[in-house]
Design a protein around this motif. Structure first.
Motif, mmCIF file in Angstrom:
data_model
loop_
_atom_site.group_PDB
_atom_site.id
_atom_site.type_symbol
_atom_site.label_atom_id
_atom_site.label_comp_id
_atom_site.label_asym_id
_atom_site.label_seq_id
_atom_site.Cartn_x
_atom_site.Cartn_y
_atom_site.Cartn_z
ATOM 1 N N MET A 1 4.221 -17.960 -9.988
ATOM 2 C CA MET A 1 2.857 -18.478 -10.006
ATOM 3 C C MET A 1 2.853 -19.879 -9.416
ATOM 4 S SD MET A 1 -0.059 -17.216 -11.046
ATOM 5 C CE MET A 1 0.360 -16.086 -12.385
ATOM 6 N N LEU A 2 2.058 -20.066 -8.387
ATOM 7 C CA LEU A 2 2.017 -21.355 -7.696
ATOM 8 C C LEU A 2 0.595 -21.922 -7.674
ATOM 9 C CD1 LEU A 2 4.151 -20.660 -4.466
ATOM 10 C CD2 LEU A 2 4.915 -21.709 -6.604
ATOM 11 N N GLY A 3 0.520 -23.225 -7.465
ATOM 12 C CA GLY A 3 -0.736 -23.873 -7.123
ATOM 13 C C GLY A 3 -0.677 -24.241 -5.658
ATOM 14 N N VAL A 4 -1.688 -23.861 -4.911
ATOM 15 C CA VAL A 4 -1.735 -24.156 -3.480
ATOM 16 C C VAL A 4 -3.014 -24.933 -3.181
ATOM 17 C CG1 VAL A 4 -1.877 -23.197 -1.152
ATOM 18 C CG2 VAL A 4 -0.386 -22.119 -2.867
ATOM 19 N N LEU A 5 -2.871 -26.038 -2.476
ATOM 20 C CA LEU A 5 -4.016 -26.860 -2.093
ATOM 21 C C LEU A 5 -4.077 -26.956 -0.576
ATOM 22 C CD1 LEU A 5 -2.525 -28.347 -4.799
ATOM 23 C CD2 LEU A 5 -4.731 -29.514 -4.722
ATOM 24 N N THR A 6 -5.194 -26.546 -0.020
ATOM 25 C CA THR A 6 -5.427 -26.611 1.420
ATOM 26 C C THR A 6 -6.582 -27.568 1.661
ATOM 27 O OG1 THR A 6 -4.772 -24.280 1.594
ATOM 28 C CG2 THR A 6 -5.879 -25.262 3.495
ATOM 29 N N GLY A 7 -6.430 -28.460 2.622
ATOM 30 C CA GLY A 7 -7.488 -29.437 2.838
ATOM 31 C C GLY A 7 -7.481 -30.017 4.231
ATOM 32 N N ASP A 8 -8.518 -30.784 4.516
ATOM 33 C CA ASP A 8 -8.561 -31.528 5.774
ATOM 34 C C ASP A 8 -9.367 -32.799 5.584
ATOM 35 O OD1 ASP A 8 -11.247 -30.711 5.887
ATOM 36 O OD2 ASP A 8 -10.796 -29.040 7.215
ATOM 37 N N ILE A 9 -9.102 -33.763 6.456
ATOM 38 C CA ILE A 9 -9.794 -35.048 6.406
ATOM 39 C C ILE A 9 -11.216 -34.849 6.906
ATOM 40 C CG2 ILE A 9 -9.825 -37.411 7.291
ATOM 41 C CD1 ILE A 9 -6.742 -37.135 7.583
ATOM 42 N N SER A 10 -12.171 -35.283 6.126
ATOM 43 C CA SER A 10 -13.578 -35.115 6.487
ATOM 44 C C SER A 10 -13.969 -36.032 7.640
ATOM 45 C CB SER A 10 -14.457 -35.408 5.264
ATOM 46 O OG SER A 10 -15.820 -35.242 5.559
ATOM 47 N N ASN A 11 -14.661 -35.469 8.631
ATOM 48 C CA ASN A 11 -15.153 -36.239 9.782
ATOM 49 C C ASN A 11 -14.042 -37.028 10.460
ATOM 50 O OD1 ASN A 11 -17.900 -35.426 9.317
ATOM 51 N ND2 ASN A 11 -18.013 -36.960 7.679
ATOM 52 N N SER A 12 -12.885 -36.406 10.610
ATOM 53 C CA SER A 12 -11.738 -37.119 11.180
ATOM 54 C C SER A 12 -11.992 -37.582 12.607
ATOM 55 C CB SER A 12 -10.499 -36.220 11.139
ATOM 56 O OG SER A 12 -10.707 -35.033 11.898
ATOM 57 N N GLN A 13 -12.887 -36.898 13.322
ATOM 58 C CA GLN A 13 -13.154 -37.256 14.721
ATOM 59 C C GLN A 13 -13.892 -38.577 14.867
ATOM 60 O OE1 GLN A 13 -14.530 -34.732 13.086
ATOM 61 N NE2 GLN A 13 -16.750 -34.998 13.211
ATOM 62 N N THR A 14 -14.428 -39.086 13.752
ATOM 63 C CA THR A 14 -15.171 -40.357 13.822
ATOM 64 C C THR A 14 -14.256 -41.574 13.722
ATOM 65 O OG1 THR A 14 -15.552 -40.440 11.419
ATOM 66 C CG2 THR A 14 -17.172 -39.248 12.751
ATOM 67 N N ASP A 48 -5.158 -33.280 11.195
ATOM 68 C CA ASP A 48 -5.986 -33.736 10.081
ATOM 69 C C ASP A 48 -6.022 -32.744 8.919
ATOM 70 O OD1 ASP A 48 -7.486 -31.698 11.124
ATOM 71 O OD2 ASP A 48 -9.367 -32.817 11.205
ATOM 72 N N ALA A 49 -5.204 -31.698 8.957
ATOM 73 C CA ALA A 49 -5.203 -30.671 7.909
ATOM 74 C C ALA A 49 -3.869 -30.679 7.171
ATOM 75 C CB ALA A 49 -5.464 -29.299 8.514
ATOM 76 N N PHE A 50 -3.865 -30.189 5.949
ATOM 77 C CA PHE A 50 -2.635 -30.172 5.159
ATOM 78 C C PHE A 50 -2.640 -28.996 4.196
ATOM 79 C CE2 PHE A 50 -5.649 -32.492 2.559
ATOM 80 C CZ PHE A 50 -5.411 -32.020 1.282
ATOM 81 N N GLN A 51 -1.441 -28.664 3.733
ATOM 82 C CA GLN A 51 -1.292 -27.656 2.691
ATOM 83 C C GLN A 51 -0.129 -28.064 1.795
ATOM 84 O OE1 GLN A 51 -0.775 -23.432 3.941
ATOM 85 N NE2 GLN A 51 -2.647 -23.143 2.754
ATOM 86 N N LEU A 52 -0.377 -28.027 0.492
ATOM 87 C CA LEU A 52 0.613 -28.398 -0.519
ATOM 88 C C LEU A 52 0.760 -27.251 -1.500
ATOM 89 C CD1 LEU A 52 2.341 -30.485 -2.219
ATOM 90 C CD2 LEU A 52 0.171 -31.170 -3.272
ATOM 91 N N ALA A 53 1.989 -26.848 -1.764
ATOM 92 C CA ALA A 53 2.268 -25.815 -2.769
ATOM 93 C C ALA A 53 3.134 -26.422 -3.864
ATOM 94 C CB ALA A 53 2.983 -24.622 -2.141
ATOM 95 N N VAL A 54 2.765 -26.186 -5.131
ATOM 96 C CA VAL A 54 3.511 -26.736 -6.259
ATOM 97 C C VAL A 54 3.827 -25.633 -7.263
ATOM 98 C CG1 VAL A 54 2.592 -29.078 -6.050
ATOM 99 C CG2 VAL A 54 1.357 -27.405 -7.424
ATOM 100 N N THR A 55 4.929 -25.804 -7.963
ATOM 101 C CA THR A 55 5.369 -24.808 -8.939
ATOM 102 C C THR A 55 4.815 -25.067 -10.337
ATOM 103 O OG1 THR A 55 7.401 -26.074 -9.330
ATOM 104 C CG2 THR A 55 7.494 -24.329 -7.668
ATOM 105 N N GLN A 56 4.011 -26.117 -10.483
ATOM 106 C CA GLN A 56 3.322 -26.409 -11.742
ATOM 107 C C GLN A 56 1.810 -26.355 -11.491
ATOM 108 O OE1 GLN A 56 4.904 -29.879 -13.878
ATOM 109 N NE2 GLN A 56 6.760 -29.769 -12.642
ATOM 110 N N PRO A 57 1.261 -25.143 -11.390
ATOM 111 C CA PRO A 57 -0.136 -24.987 -10.968
ATOM 112 C C PRO A 57 -1.156 -25.588 -11.922
ATOM 113 C CG PRO A 57 0.757 -22.899 -11.757
ATOM 114 C CD PRO A 57 1.911 -23.842 -11.639
#
Length: 213
Positions: A1-14, A48-57
Motif C-alpha cells: 500500500m503506497l501513497g502517491v502524489l502527482t502535481g505540477d507548478i501552477s502557471n509555471s509559464q508566467t 514543472d511536474a513531479f511525482q512522489l511515492a511513499v510507503t507511509q500513505p
C-alpha cells in the motif's frame, strides 16, 4: 500500500527561467525531505511536474499541504496543484514516474480533474474517499487564502517536533507574540486537526484492509 502524489507548478509559464529554477529548488527540498521521512522517492519531469511515492500513505495529505505551503511561502506567489492517492502500487527507486498500480492511476487521474481546486485526495476505497472529500475541499480553500508569511509560519509549525510558539519563533527568527498572532490569524489549529483526522482515517482503513488479506 503506497501513497502517491502527482502535481505540477501552477502557471509555471508566467515565471522567468531564474524564478522557475528557484521554485524548483524549493520543491526539490520538500520532496527530498518527505521522501526521506516517509520512505519513498520522487521524480521531477517536464520541467514543472513531479511525482512522489511513499510507503507511509497515512501522511500523504500532510505532504500535499506541506508542498503547497512551502511554495506559497516563497516571495514569488508560487503555488502547486497536488493530487494525492492511496492504494496498492509498485515502483522502482529512481523511476517513480513509471510506477504501476491503483495509487498511480488514481493520483494521475485526480490531477487531470483537479481544477479549480489545488489539493485532491483519492482512494481505492470509495467510502473513505467520499467521507473526506468535502473536508479536503475546505482545507484546500483555507490554504489558498493564506498569505506568504502565514504559509511560512504554518509550515514551520506543522513540521516542528516542538510546536511551542517560542520554538516556532526561534526557527523563524521572529518575535514570539508576532508568531502567535500570525498562527492564530491563520487558523493553524484547524489545519493541524484536518491533517490528524486524515492520518487517522487512512491508517484505520489501511489496517482493516491489511486484516482482510
Amino acid at each position: 500500500m503506497l501513497g502517491v502524489l502527482t502535481g505540477d507548478i501552477s502557471n509555471s509559464q508566467t515565471f522567468s527561467n531564474d524564478e522557475l529554477n528557484h521554485i524548483l529548488d524549493a520543491l526539490k527540498i520538500q520532496l527530498s525531505k518527505y521522501a526521506s521521512q516517509y520512505g519513498g522517492n520522487f521524480d521531477i519531469y517536464r520541467g514543472d511536474a513531479f511525482q512522489l511515492a511513499v510507503t507511509q500513505p497515512q501522511h500523504c495529505m500532510q505532504i500535499a499541504i506541506g508542498i503547497r505551503l512551502a511554495l506559497k511561502a516563497l516571495p514569488l506567489s508560487a503555488d502547486v496543484r497536488v493530487s494525492a492517492a492511496i492504494g496498492e502500487a509498485q515502483f522502482r527507486q529512481q523511476e517513480v514516474k513509471i510506477g504501476t498500480g491503483e495509487a498511480f492511476v488514481l493520483s494521475g487521474r485526480g490531477l487531470d480533474t483537479i481544477k479549480p481546486q489545488y489539493i485532491a485526495f483519492s482512494c481505492q476505497n470509495e467510502q473513505l474517499e467520499n467521507k473526506t472529500k468535502l473536508l479536503t475541499r475546505f482545507a484546500d480553500a483555507h490554504i489558498s487564502g493564506l498569505t506568504q508569511i502565514q504559509s511560512q509560519t504554518v509550515l514551520a509549525y506543522l513540521e516542528a517536533s516542538d510546536k511551542s510558539h517560542e520554538n516556532i519563533a526561534t526557527i523563524l527568527n521572529k518575535n514570539r507574540s508576532n508568531v502567535s498572532r500570525i498562527l492564530n490569524a491563520s487558523n493553524y489549529k484547524l489545519v493541524a486537526e484536518y491533517l490528524s483526522y486524515m492520518e487517522e482515517e487512512i491508517a484505520s482503513w489501511q489496517q482493516s484492509s491489511d486484516a482482510e488479506k
